[in-house]
Structure formats: C-alpha cells, structure tokens
Motif scaffolding. Structure first.
Motif: not given
Length: 236
Positions: A181, A218, A220, A224-225
C-alpha cells in the motif's frame, strides 16, 4: 493541457532528495523549451507535482511528474528534448496527455511495487527463505507491528497492506519482491516489511544492507490497480 511524465532514477542520482529533484526538473523543463504553464499571483511558479516522492538512496523505474503546458509537441519529441538536457541517472521514458478532468498523480497513488536485494558488501542471513515466508506472510491471518509515526507509534496489521510478497534466490542471495500500500493514507515502506520479516526469523535487519528499487507506482480504479504510466494517451 495536463501532461504526465514518467522517468527513471538510478546511479548516483539516487542520493538526490525530493526538493532538489523538483528544482532539477524545473530547470530541465526550461532548458528543454517545454512551454510549461505558470501559476498566477505575485510569485508565479511552474505548475508541477510529483506523484510519490522517492526516498534518498532508492532507485526507480517508475517515477511520475504531472505538469501543465500551454502547448506541446508530440510525445516522442518531448521525451527526446527532455533527455537531451538530463544528466546521467535520470531518464524520461514517457510523456502523455491527460484529460482535463483527470486527478493529479499524487491523489491517485494507492500501491507501489519494489524489488530489494542484498548489497554485495553484505551477507544475507543463511535461512530457508521459502519456509520463512510461508510462516511470516502466508499462514498468519494478521501481522501486527508497531509503526513509528510523527505523532508517536501506531499498532497496525501489516497483512492488510502487503498485497504480495515473493522471494527469488539469485546467486545464492535472496531478492525480495513487494507489492504494498502507498499514498497519503496507508503508506508502507518496504524496509518496514523486511524488518518485520527478519524479526520473525530471529535475525537483525540493517536497512543499509539492502538496495531498494521501486518498479512502479499504481492507482486504483474499479477495484483493481493500474500503473500511472498507463493513464493518459500518447501525443502524435
């Protein structure tokens, strides 16, 4: 017009901190004759923001800088112009146009992917890493740790914030791959994960013994990333 620039940072440039990198790009953009937009007021400044500032000593293949421009050449021409004024250790790899409604990269960041290896001058612990990873990451429902914060210490479940953890043995030394994260809410440094992992093996972790390399950042969307490098579109 909003532009998202992706660049690499490597070599001796890994020792340059975020504020100096920001000043470096401000000068480089002027030298490359990119028609960047400026803010208004008595002290106008270039409109730019970094998605996820990199810590000193960390290399990366996926750093992002958002700017606003008054006009632009093609993506290919802009990348070439920027790289012509870059020093060794910084390489621009993409220059993509965003929609006017797209959010800044810094507000989108949700995860980051890292590769970490033991430096040649250090010796990795001699353990069964596959078995240790099974016990540390795959078996337990929770991985409770104490994380230092600006306001003191915070108890947190690391398991919820580490999306993937793999180890590959290369030349008899472990290479760690972490997907964690990131962002302003729950930002997890890879060194924190390795420290907890080493502790579970009964080993002491020295942050100076490893080289941290960020593979990508990334956001979100729809559960999904998505790499920030996949946002926007090429300019032809």
């Amino acid at each position: 017009m909003k532009i998202r620039i992706r660049f690499k940072k490597y070599g001796v440039m890994k020792f340059i901190g975020h504020l100096d990198m920001m000043r470096y790009f401000q000068k480089s953009i002027r030298r490359a004759n990119i028609p960047i937009a400026y803010s208004g007021g008595f002290s106008p400044h270039q409109i730019m923001s970094f998605a996820a500032p990199l810590g000193v000593g960390i290399t990366s293949d996926g750093e992002y800088l958002d700017i606003e421009v008054n006009s632009t050449e093609s993506s290919t021409a802009a990348v070439r112009a920027l790289n012509e004024v870059m020093v060794e250790g910084v390489e621009v790899v993409s220059y993509r146009k965003l929609k006017d409604t797209d959010k800044k990269g810094m507000t989108l960041v949700a995860a980051a992917e890292y590769k970490i290896w033991v430096k040649d001058s250090y010796q990795a612990p001699c353990v069964d890493y596959e078995a240790a990873l099974e016990e540390f990451y795959h078996k337990p429902k929770e991985i409770m740790i104490i994380k230092p914060t600006k306001k003191g210490e915070k108890t947190m479940d690391l398991k919820k914030l580490v999306y993937d953890f793999r180890i590959s043995m290369e030349k008899d030394s472990p290479v760690f791959y972490l997907y964690v994260s990131a962002g302003s809410v729950d930002n997890v440094k890879p060194e924190l994960v390795l420290s907890a992992f080493y502790e579970s093996m009964g080993e002491a972790f020295d942050p100076l013994s490893v080289q941290v390399h960020r593979i990508d950042v990334y956001g979100k969307a729809d559960g999904s990333f998505l790499s920030l490098g996949e946002t926007g579109e090429e300019i032809f």
